[in-house]
Design a protein around this motif. Structure first.
Motif, short mmCIF file in Angstrom:
data_model
loop_
_atom_site.label_atom_id
_atom_site.label_comp_id
_atom_site.label_asym_id
_atom_site.label_seq_id
_atom_site.Cartn_x
_atom_site.Cartn_y
_atom_site.Cartn_z
N ARG A 152 -17.48 -8.96 -60.85
CA ARG A 152 -18.11 -8.96 -59.54
C ARG A 152 -18.98 -10.20 -59.36
O ARG A 152 -18.96 -10.83 -58.29
N ALA A 153 -19.73 -10.55 -60.40
CA ALA A 153 -20.58 -11.74 -60.32
C ALA A 153 -19.74 -13.01 -60.21
O ALA A 153 -20.06 -13.92 -59.44
N VAL A 154 -18.66 -13.09 -60.98
CA VAL A 154 -17.77 -14.25 -60.91
C VAL A 154 -17.09 -14.34 -59.55
O VAL A 154 -16.96 -15.42 -58.96
N ASN A 155 -16.67 -13.20 -59.01
CA ASN A 155 -16.01 -13.17 -57.71
C ASN A 155 -16.93 -13.67 -56.60
O ASN A 155 -16.49 -14.35 -55.67
N ALA A 156 -18.22 -13.36 -56.70
CA ALA A 156 -19.17 -13.80 -55.68
C ALA A 156 -19.24 -15.33 -55.62
O ALA A 156 -19.55 -15.90 -54.56
N LYS A 157 -18.91 -15.99 -56.72
CA LYS A 157 -18.98 -17.45 -56.79
C LYS A 157 -17.63 -18.11 -56.57
O LYS A 157 -17.54 -19.17 -55.94
N HIS A 158 -16.56 -17.48 -57.07
CA HIS A 158 -15.25 -18.13 -57.07
C HIS A 158 -14.20 -17.42 -56.23
O HIS A 158 -13.09 -17.95 -56.08
N GLY A 159 -14.50 -16.22 -55.74
CA GLY A 159 -13.46 -15.44 -55.09
C GLY A 159 -12.57 -14.79 -56.13
O GLY A 159 -12.88 -14.78 -57.33
N SER A 191 -9.21 -4.55 -59.56
CA SER A 191 -8.07 -4.76 -58.68
C SER A 191 -8.29 -4.10 -57.33
O SER A 191 -8.05 -4.71 -56.28
N GLU A 192 -8.77 -2.87 -57.34
CA GLU A 192 -9.02 -2.15 -56.09
C GLU A 192 -10.07 -2.84 -55.23
O GLU A 192 -10.00 -2.81 -54.00
N GLU A 193 -11.04 -3.51 -55.88
CA GLU A 193 -12.11 -4.18 -55.14
C GLU A 193 -11.74 -5.59 -54.71
O GLU A 193 -12.55 -6.29 -54.08
N GLY A 194 -10.54 -6.05 -55.06
CA GLY A 194 -10.12 -7.39 -54.67
C GLY A 194 -10.77 -8.50 -55.47
O GLY A 194 -10.84 -9.64 -55.00
N LEU A 195 -11.18 -8.18 -56.69
CA LEU A 195 -11.86 -9.19 -57.52
C LEU A 195 -10.89 -10.10 -58.24
O LEU A 195 -11.29 -11.18 -58.69
N LEU A 222 -1.15 -2.80 -59.82
CA LEU A 222 -2.51 -3.30 -59.76
C LEU A 222 -2.59 -4.81 -60.00
O LEU A 222 -3.67 -5.40 -59.92
N GLY A 223 -1.46 -5.46 -60.31
CA GLY A 223 -1.43 -6.91 -60.34
C GLY A 223 -1.26 -7.56 -61.70
O GLY A 223 -1.47 -8.77 -61.83
N PHE A 224 -0.86 -6.80 -62.71
CA PHE A 224 -0.76 -7.34 -64.06
C PHE A 224 0.68 -7.39 -64.56
O PHE A 224 1.48 -6.51 -64.26
N THR A 225 0.98 -8.43 -65.31
CA THR A 225 2.17 -8.44 -66.16
C THR A 225 1.70 -8.37 -67.61
O THR A 225 0.51 -8.53 -67.89
#
Length: 345
Positions: A152-159, A191-195, A222-225
């Motif tokens: 969450r903290a990384v997403n706030a900075k980098h998307g 994944s659900e939060e769009g992080l 959920l977006g993983f291989t």
């Protein structure tokens, strides 16, 4: 942000290595023996001694999200103790990770051991605040629950970021006993939060029994291989690296490493061990292959000292963190321009 206080180097008599271009490095082992002094990670200076760092090492002593063996709350101190043996020059990556960039130990983030939701909020707030004083964070856990607030903290900075997740387990399950936030659920919530970048994320080292075949179907949605432990054995490390790099591309990358990705022979001190894992050598080689990618943060989690023998797990974890820091180091500073303080120790 609350950090654990520690006495200064001057108070303990530790003689810090001479700065190079304003960079303050580890304590000189020719002056202060490795077994003496304050056990910061790799005997690096504290963040409050340098003001700002390219990379901050932050402990997150939280393990209230575990489903089996507790004890990872003591992981940060255990890994720091084992990291005393790390040296300034990394020949495998041909870089001085502590001389090409300022690296410092930021102490531990506070996390409520009795309230998971409150702990997650505290870790996220602590990571955001620490981001004011450091460009990137390498966190030492703690259980894998901590990956969610850190993302969450990384997403706030980098998307949304690509997540490269090394683990024996998927950690994309929904709930445990109705609880949505545990060490087995962080990447589902992320994944659900769009992080995370759903087109560039991957698990490596997955193995062992699952609850149902649908676990794999949910994980893909959920977006993983996945590169399984069996595939890595059959196809080799080079093929795994090729798949990883093709998947991640140039996306900003968060690396999350559960130490149980290693076989219990290499990492017995962990909460949910599974037979048939990677060797330390295989994991370190894969991390080294990431040095030209845009790593924006990382964690090394699930080291549980009570089950460790002769620091096997802590030694592995400290080297994993060292290789991550080395992979993040700029390559413009070479071995000829940055001198090691202790080349033969």
């Amino acid at each position: 942000m609350q950090l654990s206080p520690e006495p200064s180097a001057d108070q303990t008599g530790a003689d810090v290595a001479t700065p190079t271009d304003g960079i303050r490095g580890p304590v000189d082992a020719s002056v202060v023996p490795r077994f003496a002094g304050i056990a910061t990670f790799a005997r690096l200076p504290r963040l409050d001694q340098v003001g700002h760092a390219a990379i901050a090492i932050a402990g997150v002593p939280f393990d209230s999200g575990v489903s089996y063996r507790p004890g990872a709350r003591f992981g940060p101190a255990h890994v720091r103790e084992a990291s005393r043996l790390l040296r300034p020059f990394n020949p495998a990556q041909d870089v001085f990770p502590f001389g090409a960039q300022q690296v410092a130990d930021a102490g531990d983030l506070v996390a409520n051991p009795f309230d998971i939701a409150e702990a997650v909020r505290q870790i996220e707030a602590g990571a955001v605040a620490l981001g004011e004083h450091a460009d990137r964070i390498v966190a030492i856990g703690g259980d894998h629950t901590i990956a969610l607030p850190l993302l969450r903290a990384v997403n706030a900075k980098h998307g949304p970021v690509a997540v490269l997740h090394f683990d024996a387990h998927l950690d994309t399950w929904d709930t445990y006993f109705g609880a949505p936030t545990t060490h087995g659920t962080p990447f589902r919530r992320a994944s659900e939060e769009g992080l995370i970048d759903l087109t560039a994320s991957m698990h490596v080292g997955i193995r062992g029994p699952l609850y149902a075949k649908s676990d794999l179907e949910d994980d893909a949605r959920l977006g993983f291989t996945i590169v399984t432990s069996e595939q890595l054995e059959e196809q080799g490390v080079a093929a795994a690296i090729e798949r990883i790099r093709a998947r991640i591309g140039r996306a900003p990358l968060y690396v999350s490493i559960d130490i149980d990705v290693l076989d219990p022979a290499h990492a017995p001190g962990t909460g949910t061990p599974e037979a048939g894992g990677l060797t330390s050598r295989e994991l370190l080689r894969i991390i080294r292959s990431l040095s030209d990618l845009d790593i924006v943060g990382a964690d090394v989690v699930e080291v549980a000292p009570a089950y460790d023998h002769a620091q096997l797990t802590a030694v592995a974890a400290s080297h994993v963190a060292y290789e991550l820091i080395s992979a993040m180091a700029p390559r413009t500073t070479t071995a000829t321009t940055v001198q090691a303080k202790e080349p033969n120790r």
